[in-house]
Design an enzyme around this catalytic site. Sequence first.
Site, PDB file in Angstrom:
ATOM      1  N   HIS A 154       0.836  -1.223   0.000  1.00 49.00           N
ATOM      2  CA  HIS A 154       0.000   0.000   0.000  1.00 49.00           C
ATOM      3  C   HIS A 154       0.864   1.264   0.000  1.00 49.00           C
ATOM      4  O   HIS A 154       0.437   2.309   0.518  1.00 49.00           O
ATOM      5  CB  HIS A 154      -0.948   0.047   1.211  1.00 49.00           C
ATOM      6  CG  HIS A 154      -1.717  -1.206   1.440  1.00 49.00           C
ATOM      7  ND1 HIS A 154      -2.996  -1.397   0.984  1.00 49.00           N
ATOM      8  CD2 HIS A 154      -1.371  -2.358   2.066  1.00 49.00           C
ATOM      9  CE1 HIS A 154      -3.419  -2.610   1.322  1.00 49.00           C
ATOM     10  NE2 HIS A 154      -2.447  -3.220   1.969  1.00 49.00           N
TER      11      HIS A 154
ATOM     12  N   SER B   3      14.724  21.668 -17.057  1.00 40.91           N
ATOM     13  CA  SER B   3      13.497  22.427 -17.241  1.00 40.91           C
ATOM     14  C   SER B   3      13.827  23.702 -17.994  1.00 40.91           C
ATOM     15  O   SER B   3      14.919  24.246 -17.852  1.00 40.91           O
ATOM     16  CB  SER B   3      12.917  22.766 -15.862  1.00 40.91           C
ATOM     17  OG  SER B   3      12.143  23.943 -15.925  1.00 40.91           O
TER      18      SER B   3
END
Length: 450
Positions: free
Chosen positions: A158, A280
């Site tokens: 999980h 970026s």
Amino acid sequence: MSTPVWQRDDVQVDADVMAFLAGADIVLDREFIRHDIRASQAHAEGLARIGILDAGELAAISRELDALDAALIDGSFVLDERFEDGHSAIEAWLSERLGETGRRIHTGRSRNDQVLVATRLWLKDRLATLYRHCRDIAGVALELAARHAQVPMPGYTHLQRAVVSSLGHWHAAWAEAFIDNAVRARDTFAWLDANPLGTAAGYGVNLPLDREHSTRALGFARLQLNPAYAQLSRGKFELAAIEALAMAVLDLRRLAWDLSLFTTAEFGFVRMPARYSTGSSIMPNKRNPDVVELMRASYASVAAARTELEQLLSLPSGYQRDLQPGKGALVHGFGRGLQALALLPGMLADLDWDSARLRAAIEPSMYATDLAIELARDGVAFRDAYRQVADAVSQMAAGDPPPALAERSPEASITARVSPGACAALGLDKLTDRLAALPAHLPQCIADQD
Ligand code: ARG
């Protein structure tokens, strides 16, 4: 476009309708035409064997098919809108160069079995490539599993910290997955290794075509016997191949997910070499793991191809033009999927794992399962042991961990994990044997360029 091969004097060909019918087909056929040429060669040989072509005619056709193949490779011949499709282009090439001899090539065949055999050979080649990538990935993952067998790593369920695991265990999982994926590619290859050439439009012809010859010449394992079934198999076999690809790319998507999490500052488990990342345009500080993101995204192309093919298959029996666009789905799905898989062996080998960060992410509560199982091994009923340890873990939330948990080490935890396949019993020899038992490669009709 040159006059279609099916043109009759009494039918007017409307340019818009023709453009709609052809779609992007001519561009797609660039992908399949070299396989179509191989199949045309086998077909011509078969015609010679039943006396439709004489030896001289066969030699001339073979020579011109080789010349066309060479012209496609060196770029002096380009498949473009001059032709309705790749099949017509082959016939036009032979007819222009050989006159009447060239015009004999289509005896006893249809574009319906021509497209089938060309895509079938192409599918086998793509599955052979898939097989190679899966074996390579499994091989690299196995080596890394051995190298990192002693490196502790948190195991999650999980996405929550669960139990101590190891980097060796993580790598061995991908090794086993990609052995299975290689097996699936091999089995699918064998499943669809049947020759549809010689089934013509889907009903056979009134000639004793030498289908056994074309089966051997093209390297097929067997004949696909019934002509109507040959047509039914179009799309169905493509779907099987896409599903084999999907198995591998599904694992790739999950592996890529792991890496995109593990490379974050929050996890910091692994550094991605600069060549797999990009910057970026606005944020000078950024290094982004675009490669793993595009690997993850490649599953979308495979799933889209699968869906498109399946949707196209809502058809009655017999040839239907509906399946033509399925070639585009195949090319796109296999293109994206195989390109992504090809990068994985190198990337796995280049990852720079931070064993200190991996170890630091292991907290005492992650020994709880080990402790409960030890108590059970010593005679406490497991559910009682579970409760006892659960209480200890609850107290821990309030203060210091109890010694039974705090005084453990990740190394001891993985050394004690002796159940077969687990950290202390990875069984890498078994995986190595399975991998070694697989054939080195599957045969290709047209070998990959790389
Ligand atoms: N481009 C066609 C396809 O992919 C080739 C077969 C054409 N056959 C026909 N009967 N129109 O299906």
